[in-house]
Design an enzyme around this catalytic site. Structure first.
Site, PDB file in Angstrom:
ATOM      1  N   GLU A 172       5.302  -7.450  -7.449  1.00  0.00           N
ATOM      2  CA  GLU A 172       4.913  -6.012  -7.707  1.00  0.00           C
ATOM      3  C   GLU A 172       5.885  -5.117  -8.607  1.00  0.00           C
ATOM      4  OE1 GLU A 172       1.356  -4.815  -4.570  1.00  0.00           O
ATOM      5  OE2 GLU A 172       3.277  -3.462  -4.612  1.00  0.00           O
ATOM      6  N   GLU A 333      -2.845 -10.220  -2.564  1.00  0.00           N
ATOM      7  CA  GLU A 333      -3.028  -9.196  -1.497  1.00  0.00           C
ATOM      8  C   GLU A 333      -4.079  -8.215  -1.220  1.00  0.00           C
ATOM      9  OE1 GLU A 333       2.068  -8.760  -1.731  1.00  0.00           O
ATOM     10  OE2 GLU A 333       0.666  -6.936  -1.223  1.00  0.00           O
TER      11      GLU A 333
END
Ligand code: GLA
Length: 700
Positions: A172, A333
């Protein structure tokens, strides 16, 4: 006696078969289904029990390592990869492939202590300290060296491992840095782009408020109220710096890994974040992944959210992510029920997590993975949802995940090689997005909401919409609509005009073409270099406080939030909407024009309008562009239908997010893939959060 040689033969055959099974590269399952697993956080004796439970839930993939630097390199130059090799083998033994995350989101304490220059500096000048994550500077050359070193070693060790199918770079990408080294990089980046300070001073007009620069080092690095040219370039610089940071690791991996191992990264920020241009990041990867979470923004019940999945917005986000490479993607995710970082971390309803997973697959996800497998005993995310508790025992949502696992095993082969196909695209341009974010002029002008208005109306008619940046291949679309395309360079104007001349239908929305590539105003006013093509220009733009009626050949409704007074400059530009009474500047003036150009048409539509008129316009544009709509299955409100197309079949994924059971009639017999024995059905009845996967040979 005579059996002995035979036994040796059998043992030999068995050992070679096992050896080859252990060495034959495992391919990526057609529908990858997994979870983030952190073997470095648990006693090795507990690994197999976890893996057995994963296997029982139908998981076929684990992602490991993205936060494991201190376990992989406990001290500088002292590497320990054996535990990871054992973890990969243990997962393989339970039928799971592995995605390795490079651990560069979390530099270890020994490193930040010895090399404090790698630590990130925030905009206030504060240098971060050790103790969390994302505390590194993407501009630090030393950090890149250290990243390259460990990634290269991991690639050497696991690049030919048959069970490793992909690599996730870092985790991320989020924060950029304002450390001196990054500032120096920015100044060199500007010098490389502009060549001379004269050129920069000419393009940014810093004479405004005496900001003129006489040294590159004088140029500030800021996100505050600064020169629009500077702000736009800083965003582009941050994008390029992340790209460099990523490329540093891609190059290290490519040198050693087998081509079958794919390289991705998992982008967070709920998909829409605009810290940097995500399409540019995705361009250098084999496949793009994102992390779909429900925790804030439109989800947040304490604000104006629902506390549950909004299929429209979630779908649009998947389509945005798919658009970055115009190919299927991975959801690396998603929450097993709930997160821990929202304001009220309510749980999704029973069935909603499975429906959310299938919803993503319908929009082109070929991988669904949970964060995380097991609640960590300590650390910053103890409350976060997981599939098993700290004791390793399933929590209530585990059964639902297992049901989805069984679904995926059935449907994977049917979905293999299929992807959503759309003949309509909505343009989401990062430069334009940033230019309007820097200067919204009206806080009622929510460009994401406006994009969603177009998306909602178009998907309602076509069943599939791509969201792409203007750099992507537009020739595959019959209809392209561009709300808020604020920054238009001559090159982009040419590309769009060529698209129209070749037969495309282009609709330009409000605020188009106000700025050039340096975020300076286009002298000719809107739509800037597109003016000759559109045959009309914006005489004036207005932020609205009150709605203004609009009507014409395109229908009737009301302009709300924003309106632009158009002035025809070409006789063949047809006025399709005019403003009504209520605003003296606008009354009777053109609000939209349309013009044939080559084999296509180009329209300028300078108002934000109500949703009923938006629906009508979408139907009109789709019909005029002869967009394929035969694949659309009409469904009750709250039921989401997505279509994936392969060489010889189409597969529909239907998810019921409404509050009640729903019956959906199908346009012909289809195979119910999730039903045992693949039943032929002409309609399906879905309970709340029910899912149907239906396939048939190609009708088109
Ligand atoms: C992000 C991160 C994960 C974890 C989850 C929690 O997406 O990638 O490491 O922090 O959020 O929701």
């Amino acid at each position: 006696m005579s059996y002995l040689p035979h036994c040796f033969v059998f043992v030999f055959i068995f050992l070679t078969a096992r050896a080859s099974a252990e060495t034959t590269p495992q391919s990526i399952p057609p529908l990858m289904y997994g979870s983030a697993w952190y073997p470095e956080q648990w006693p090795e004796a507990e690994w197999d029990a976890d893996l057995v439970r994963m296997q029982a839930a139908g998981l076929n993939m684990v992602r490991i390592g993205e936060f494991a630097w201190s376990s992989l390199e406990p001290a500088e130059g002292r590497y320990d990869f054996d535990w990871m090799e054992r973890a990969v083998a243990a997962a393989a033994k339970r039928g799971m492939v592995t995605i390795i995350g490079t651990p560069t989101d979390t530099p270890p304490a020994w490193m930040t202590t010895k090399y404090p220059e790698i630590l990130r500096v925030d905009e206030t000048g504060a240098r971060l300290q050790h103790g969390s994550r994302r505390h590194f500077s993407i501009g630090s050359e030393k950090y890149r060296q250290l990243c390259r070193a460990i990634v290269e070693r991991l690639a050497v060790r696991f690049g030919k491992n048959p069970h490793v199918v992909a690599w996730q770079i870092g985790n991320e990408y989020t924060e950029d840095s304002f450390d001196p080294e990054s500032r120096g990089r920015f100044h060199r980046w500007l010098e490389k782009k502009y060549g001379t300070l004269e050129a920069l001073n000419q393009r940014w007009l810093p004479a405004y408020w005496s900001q003129t620069y006489t040294e590159w080092s004088q140029v500030p690095m800021t996100t505050g109220r600064a020169n629009p040219g500077l702000l736009l370039e800083h965003k582009r610089f941050v994008t390029d710096t992340w790209r460099d940071f990523q490329r540093n690791q891609i190059d290290a991996l490519r040198r050693h890994i087998e081509p079958r191992q794919l390289i991705t990264t998992n982008l967070g920020g709920l998909g829409w974040a605009s810290r940097f241009n995500r399409q540019h990041i995705a361009a250098d990867l084999d496949v793009i992944s994102w992390d779909e979470y429900l925790g804030s923004g439109w989800f947040d019940k304490t604000k104006n959210g629902t506390g549950h999945l909004d299929p429209l917005r979630s779908g649009a986000t998947h389509d945005l992510v798919r658009g970055w490479r115009q190919q299927n993607f991975w959801v690396m995710e998603m929450p097993p029920g709930f997160v821990d970082w929202g304001s009220v971390n309510n749980s999704l309803d029973r069935g909603e997590t499975r429906a959310m997973a299938w919803h993503a697959v319908g929009h082109g996800a070929d991988c669904i993975a949970f964060w995380q497998w097991r609640s960590a005993l300590n650390g910053q995310e103890q409350y976060h949802g997981a599939l098993v508790g700290p004791d390793g025992e399933p929590v209530p949502v585990y059964a639902e995940a297992a049901q989805a696992g069984a679904d995926f095993a059935k449907a994977g082969p049917v979905l293999a090689g299929t992807q959503p196909v759309s003949e309509v695209a909505v343009i989401h341009d990062y430069d334009s997005r940033w230019a309007i974010e820097f200067n919204p002029f009206s806080n009622r002008y929510d460009q994401m909401q406006i994009l969603m208005d177009y998306y909602r109306a178009l998907r309602g008619v076509t069943g599939a919409v791509d969201i792409v940046t203007p750099e992507m291949d537009l020739s595959r679309y019959k209809l392209v609509v561009a709300p808020s395309l604020n920054v238009v360079s001559p090159e982009l104007a040419t590309r769009l005009t060529d698209y129209v001349r070749a037969g495309g239908q282009l609709v330009l929305g409000p605020r188009t073409g106000m700025k050039d590539a340096s975020n300076a105003l286009n002298r000719e006013r809107q739509p800037g270099p597109l003016l000759p093509s559109v045959g009309a220009r914006v005489q004036q733009f207005y932020a609205l406080l009150e709605d203004v009626p609009v009507a014409g050949a395109w229908g009737a409704g009301k302009a709300t939030v924003w309106a632009e007074l158009l002035d025809r400059v070409a006789a063949d530009a047809e006025v399709t909407l005019r403003f009504g009474a209520g605003n003296d500047w606008l009354a009777g003036e053109p609000a939209a024009v349309r013009r044939s150009l080559g084999k296509g048409t180009i329209s300028y539509f300078g108002a934000v309008v109500d949703s009923a008129l938006m629906d009508e316009l979408a139907r009109r544009w789709v019909t005029e562009a002869r967009v394929f709509t035969a694949g659309v299955i009409s469904a009750p409100a709250g039921v989401k239908v997505s279509r994936r197309v392969g060489r010889d079949r189409e597969v529909y994924v239907i998810t019921n997010f409404s509050q009640a059971a729903q019956e959906i009639s199908l346009p012909g017999a289809m195979t119910d893939v999730l039903a045992d024995g693949h039943l032929e059905v002409a309609k399906v009845t879905l309970p709340r959060y029910g899912v149907a996967v239906l396939s048939r040979g190609m009708a088109r």
